[in-house]
Structures are given as structure tokens and as C-alpha cells.
Scaffold this motif. Structure first.
Motif, PDB file in Angstrom:
ATOM      1  N   ASP A   1      -1.324  11.989  -4.465  1.00  0.00           N
ATOM      2  CA  ASP A   1      -2.590  11.674  -4.089  1.00  0.00           C
ATOM      3  C   ASP A   1      -2.761  10.053  -3.539  1.00  0.00           C
ATOM      4  O   ASP A   1      -2.490   9.021  -4.449  1.00  0.00           O
ATOM      5  CB  ASP A   1      -3.790  11.712  -4.801  1.00  0.00           C
ATOM      6  N   PRO A   2      -2.885   9.655  -2.321  1.00  0.00           N
ATOM      7  CA  PRO A   2      -2.919   7.960  -2.134  1.00  0.00           C
ATOM      8  C   PRO A   2      -4.007   7.490  -2.729  1.00  0.00           C
ATOM      9  O   PRO A   2      -3.766   6.428  -3.225  1.00  0.00           O
ATOM     10  CB  PRO A   2      -3.405   8.304  -0.523  1.00  0.00           C
ATOM     11  N   GLY A   3      -4.880   7.908  -3.235  1.00  0.00           N
ATOM     12  CA  GLY A   3      -6.358   7.089  -3.741  1.00  0.00           C
ATOM     13  C   GLY A   3      -5.636   6.951  -5.317  1.00  0.00           C
ATOM     14  O   GLY A   3      -5.807   5.862  -5.729  1.00  0.00           O
ATOM     15  N   ASN A   4      -5.101   7.990  -5.969  1.00  0.00           N
ATOM     16  CA  ASN A   4      -4.631   7.839  -7.298  1.00  0.00           C
ATOM     17  C   ASN A   4      -3.568   6.712  -7.374  1.00  0.00           C
ATOM     18  O   ASN A   4      -3.489   5.767  -8.246  1.00  0.00           O
ATOM     19  CB  ASN A   4      -3.812   9.124  -7.699  1.00  0.00           C
ATOM     20  N   LEU A   5      -2.541   6.592  -6.339  1.00  0.00           N
ATOM     21  CA  LEU A   5      -1.582   5.545  -6.405  1.00  0.00           C
ATOM     22  C   LEU A   5      -1.993   4.468  -6.043  1.00  0.00           C
ATOM     23  O   LEU A   5      -1.685   3.268  -6.804  1.00  0.00           O
ATOM     24  CB  LEU A   5      -0.444   5.845  -5.406  1.00  0.00           C
ATOM     25  N   GLY A   6      -3.142   4.292  -5.134  1.00  0.00           N
ATOM     26  CA  GLY A   6      -3.604   2.858  -4.947  1.00  0.00           C
ATOM     27  C   GLY A   6      -4.391   2.385  -6.321  1.00  0.00           C
ATOM     28  O   GLY A   6      -4.324   1.094  -6.742  1.00  0.00           O
TER      29      GLY A   6
ATOM     30  N   ALA B   1      -6.737   1.368  -1.185  1.00  0.00           N
ATOM     31  CA  ALA B   1      -7.209   1.532  -2.409  1.00  0.00           C
ATOM     32  C   ALA B   1      -6.738   0.504  -3.431  1.00  0.00           C
ATOM     33  O   ALA B   1      -7.475   0.175  -4.562  1.00  0.00           O
ATOM     34  CB  ALA B   1      -6.795   2.845  -2.924  1.00  0.00           C
ATOM     35  N   THR B   2      -5.602  -0.311  -3.198  1.00  0.00           N
ATOM     36  CA  THR B   2      -5.191  -1.268  -3.831  1.00  0.00           C
ATOM     37  C   THR B   2      -5.954  -2.373  -3.985  1.00  0.00           C
ATOM     38  O   THR B   2      -6.129  -3.389  -4.796  1.00  0.00           O
ATOM     39  CB  THR B   2      -3.700  -1.705  -3.611  1.00  0.00           C
ATOM     40  N   MET B   3      -6.940  -2.663  -2.903  1.00  0.00           N
ATOM     41  CA  MET B   3      -7.689  -3.894  -2.823  1.00  0.00           C
ATOM     42  C   MET B   3      -6.891  -5.183  -2.933  1.00  0.00           C
ATOM     43  O   MET B   3      -7.398  -6.055  -3.566  1.00  0.00           O
ATOM     44  CB  MET B   3      -8.895  -4.038  -3.764  1.00  0.00           C
ATOM     45  N   GLY B   4      -5.762  -5.371  -2.201  1.00  0.00           N
ATOM     46  CA  GLY B   4      -5.150  -6.521  -2.450  1.00  0.00           C
ATOM     47  C   GLY B   4      -3.967  -6.555  -3.529  1.00  0.00           C
ATOM     48  O   GLY B   4      -3.171  -7.279  -3.567  1.00  0.00           O
ATOM     49  N   SER B   5      -4.131  -5.738  -4.678  1.00  0.00           N
ATOM     50  CA  SER B   5      -3.344  -5.762  -5.671  1.00  0.00           C
ATOM     51  C   SER B   5      -1.702  -5.347  -5.485  1.00  0.00           C
ATOM     52  O   SER B   5      -0.845  -5.780  -6.073  1.00  0.00           O
ATOM     53  CB  SER B   5      -3.913  -4.664  -6.762  1.00  0.00           C
ATOM     54  N   LEU B   6      -1.573  -4.812  -4.388  1.00  0.00           N
ATOM     55  CA  LEU B   6      -0.122  -4.623  -3.729  1.00  0.00           C
ATOM     56  C   LEU B   6       0.698  -5.764  -3.606  1.00  0.00           C
ATOM     57  O   LEU B   6       1.827  -5.713  -3.582  1.00  0.00           O
ATOM     58  CB  LEU B   6      -0.202  -3.683  -2.457  1.00  0.00           C
ATOM     59  N   THR B   7      -0.197  -7.126  -3.495  1.00  0.00           N
ATOM     60  CA  THR B   7       0.707  -8.275  -3.248  1.00  0.00           C
ATOM     61  C   THR B   7       1.345  -8.702  -4.497  1.00  0.00           C
ATOM     62  O   THR B   7       2.128  -9.642  -4.572  1.00  0.00           O
ATOM     63  CB  THR B   7      -0.351  -9.284  -2.669  1.00  0.00           C
TER      64      THR B   7
ATOM     65  N   TRP C   1      -4.487  -5.414 -13.093  1.00  0.00           N
ATOM     66  CA  TRP C   1      -5.522  -5.575 -13.919  1.00  0.00           C
ATOM     67  C   TRP C   1      -4.904  -5.944 -15.316  1.00  0.00           C
ATOM     68  O   TRP C   1      -5.231  -6.720 -16.163  1.00  0.00           O
ATOM     69  CB  TRP C   1      -6.719  -4.520 -14.065  1.00  0.00           C
ATOM     70  N   PHE C   2      -3.880  -4.791 -15.693  1.00  0.00           N
ATOM     71  CA  PHE C   2      -3.206  -5.009 -17.101  1.00  0.00           C
ATOM     72  C   PHE C   2      -2.038  -5.802 -17.159  1.00  0.00           C
ATOM     73  O   PHE C   2      -1.354  -5.962 -18.174  1.00  0.00           O
ATOM     74  CB  PHE C   2      -2.973  -3.590 -17.580  1.00  0.00           C
ATOM     75  N   GLY C   3      -1.641  -6.463 -16.065  1.00  0.00           N
ATOM     76  CA  GLY C   3      -0.582  -7.406 -16.101  1.00  0.00           C
ATOM     77  C   GLY C   3       0.770  -6.560 -16.023  1.00  0.00           C
ATOM     78  O   GLY C   3       1.951  -7.121 -16.564  1.00  0.00           O
ATOM     79  N   ILE C   4       0.913  -5.473 -15.445  1.00  0.00           N
ATOM     80  CA  ILE C   4       2.213  -4.642 -15.491  1.00  0.00           C
ATOM     81  C   ILE C   4       2.734  -5.167 -13.907  1.00  0.00           C
ATOM     82  O   ILE C   4       2.193  -4.648 -13.107  1.00  0.00           O
ATOM     83  CB  ILE C   4       1.788  -3.160 -15.573  1.00  0.00           C
ATOM     84  N   GLU C   5       3.870  -5.584 -13.987  1.00  0.00           N
ATOM     85  CA  GLU C   5       4.498  -6.260 -12.714  1.00  0.00           C
ATOM     86  C   GLU C   5       5.391  -5.472 -12.105  1.00  0.00           C
ATOM     87  O   GLU C   5       5.557  -5.478 -10.999  1.00  0.00           O
ATOM     88  CB  GLU C   5       5.254  -7.566 -13.077  1.00  0.00           C
TER      89      GLU C   5
END
Length: 242
Positions: free
Chosen positions: A107-112, A143-149, A120-124
Motif C-alpha cells: 500500500d502506497p499510503g503505508n509506505l509513505g 504521504a511522506t510529506m517531505g520525509s523522503l528527503t 520521526w524516530f531517526g531511522i536513516e
């Protein structure tokens, strides 16, 4: 106004085949576009309404109306802009710290959401087997809202990686040890499985330990948790003890 070639490119990038072939992906929304720009992703195309364009004067922009943007957007209510960036190649996987791995998450939403949780939890480092949904799928990116960066997503032969991995491996499994009594080392791999089928047998066989989130309801009728919900709970527990 968008050209025919620009329209065709946007349409193509809705498909994984062309994203891989062209090494490009789509980002929608002001906040996310700005984050990818600030993170230094190479910009290929930026289309924006006048409202958004005023804040992006240092970048080449194709101005469009809200109606034009709506025609090319995958969103019901597009947010002032759409950009195309070049995919980023990540360096090798460091076998240290907490690594989250996904086994056939579809599911794309789950991956995002899981990418956002890693941020959030600092998992790089987030590992995905090759059957997991593409992290550059527009719905995932949204769904990542920028976290993919800030999270390096690696697609690997997961069983092959685990077979040579020096870190202890923990899989989420309904038959596992209770999460809240499990001691986690600072360096380990946590694996979440498919939404319907859980962890695949070949990956399960390589785990050092299986863990489960215990049900506290007196009814005991809920079959399972959404994989992103499970990820939030287990990462919170792991980080809370580190």
C-alpha cells in the motif's frame, strides 16, 4: 502554459516503468516541493500558480492556472504546484543503528507513513524487498510529506541481505514474543511484513527472534494491526529503550 511534451512527461511518471527508465519522479504540494529543493534534489520541471511562484523566484517556473494544475495533478485538491525531480542514488547500507526493513508492503499510503515514521524516530535506512511498492510512487511521495528527503530507501534482495547481515534480526509476527518484554540492542534490523500475509517464509527463517504487539482487548477478535500502525508502536518501543 504547459507544452505537449511536459504533459506527456507528467503522465508517464505516474507509472513505475517510466520513473525507472527516466530516473525521475513527481512531487506535489508547496511544502514537499520546497523540502526537495532545500535538500538539493535536481529539479527537472516546476509548474506553479502565481501564488506559489512568488516564493520560488530563484527557480525556472512554468506558470499555470489552478485549473491547468488540476488537470495534471493526481490529487483531488492540488496545492499550487507540481515538480519533477531526479531520483537520488544512495550510498551503501551501513550495518549499524536500527534499520527498518519491509517485506512485500504493497500500500502506497503505508509506505509513505513508514518513511515519515523513520524520519520521526531517526531511522536513516529503510530497506525494502523488490516486491514492496515503489518509494517514488506519487502517492508514497505525497504521504511522506517531505520525509523522503531525509530517509535513504534501499531496494534489495532482502533474504540475500539478511543471509550476510551481521546484525540481529527481529520480525513482527503474531506468534512472537511480547514486544514489551523484549530487549532490543542498539544495532538491529526490524522487519515488517505484508499487510495481508505477514512475513514471507524465506525471510522469517533468517530471523533471530519474532516479536508481537500483544492485544489487551478482552474480546481478542481484532486479527491484526495496519502495518504502519504496527511500525509506529514498535519503533516507539525500541527508541524508548535506547
Amino acid at each position: 502554459m504547459l507544452s505537449k511534451n511536459q504533459l506527456k512527461l507528467i503522465q508517464k511518471l505516474q507509472q513505475k516503468k517510466y520513473r525507472n527508465e527516466l530516473n525521475l519522479f513527481i512531487v506535489e504540494g508547496k511544502k514537499s516541493i520546497v523540502e526537495f529543493l532545500q535538500a538539493g534534489y535536481r529539479l527537472e520541471l516546476l509548474i506553479a500558480t502565481e501564488v506559489f511562484a512568488e516564493a520560488l523566484s530563484n527557480h525556472p517556473i512554468t506558470l499555470v492556472s489552478k485549473e491547468e494544475l488540476r488537470k495534471v495533478s493526481a490529487l483531488k485538491n492540488p496545492d499550487e504546484g507540481l515538480a519533477i525531480f531526479q531520483q537520488r542514488k544512495h550510498k551503501g547500507i551501513l550495518q549499524e543503528g536500527v534499520i527498518l526493513a519491509l517485506d512485500n508492503v504493497q500500500d502506497p499510503g503505508n509506505l509513505g507513513t513508514l518513511i515519515r515514521l523513520c524520519d520521526w524516530f531517526g531511522i536513516e535506512a529503510l530497506l525494502c524487498n523488490t516486491q514492496t511498492v515503489d518509494c517514488y510512487n506519487p502517492k508514497v511521495v505525497q504521504a511522506t510529506m517531505g520525509s523522503l528527503t531525509r530517509v535513504a530507501v534501499h531496494y534489495v534482495d532482502l533474504a540475500g541481505f539478511l543471509a550476510t547481515c551481521s546484525l540481529p534480526v527481529y520480525v513482527m509476527d503474531l506468534e512472537g514474543e511480547k514486544l514489551y518484554t523484549t530487549e532490543f540492542p542498539k544495532n538491529c534490523v526490524l522487519i515488517l511484513g505484508n499487510e495481508a500475509n505477514g512475513i514471507s517464509p524465506e525471510v522469517r527463517a533468517l530471523a533471530n527472534k519474532a516479536i508481537t504487539i500483544p492485544r489487551f482487548s478482552k474480546h481478542q477478535q481484532t486479527e491484526s494491526l495496519n502495518v504502519a500502525m504496527a511500525g509506529a508502536i514498535v519503533l516507539g518501543q525500541v527508541r524508548g529503550k535506547s
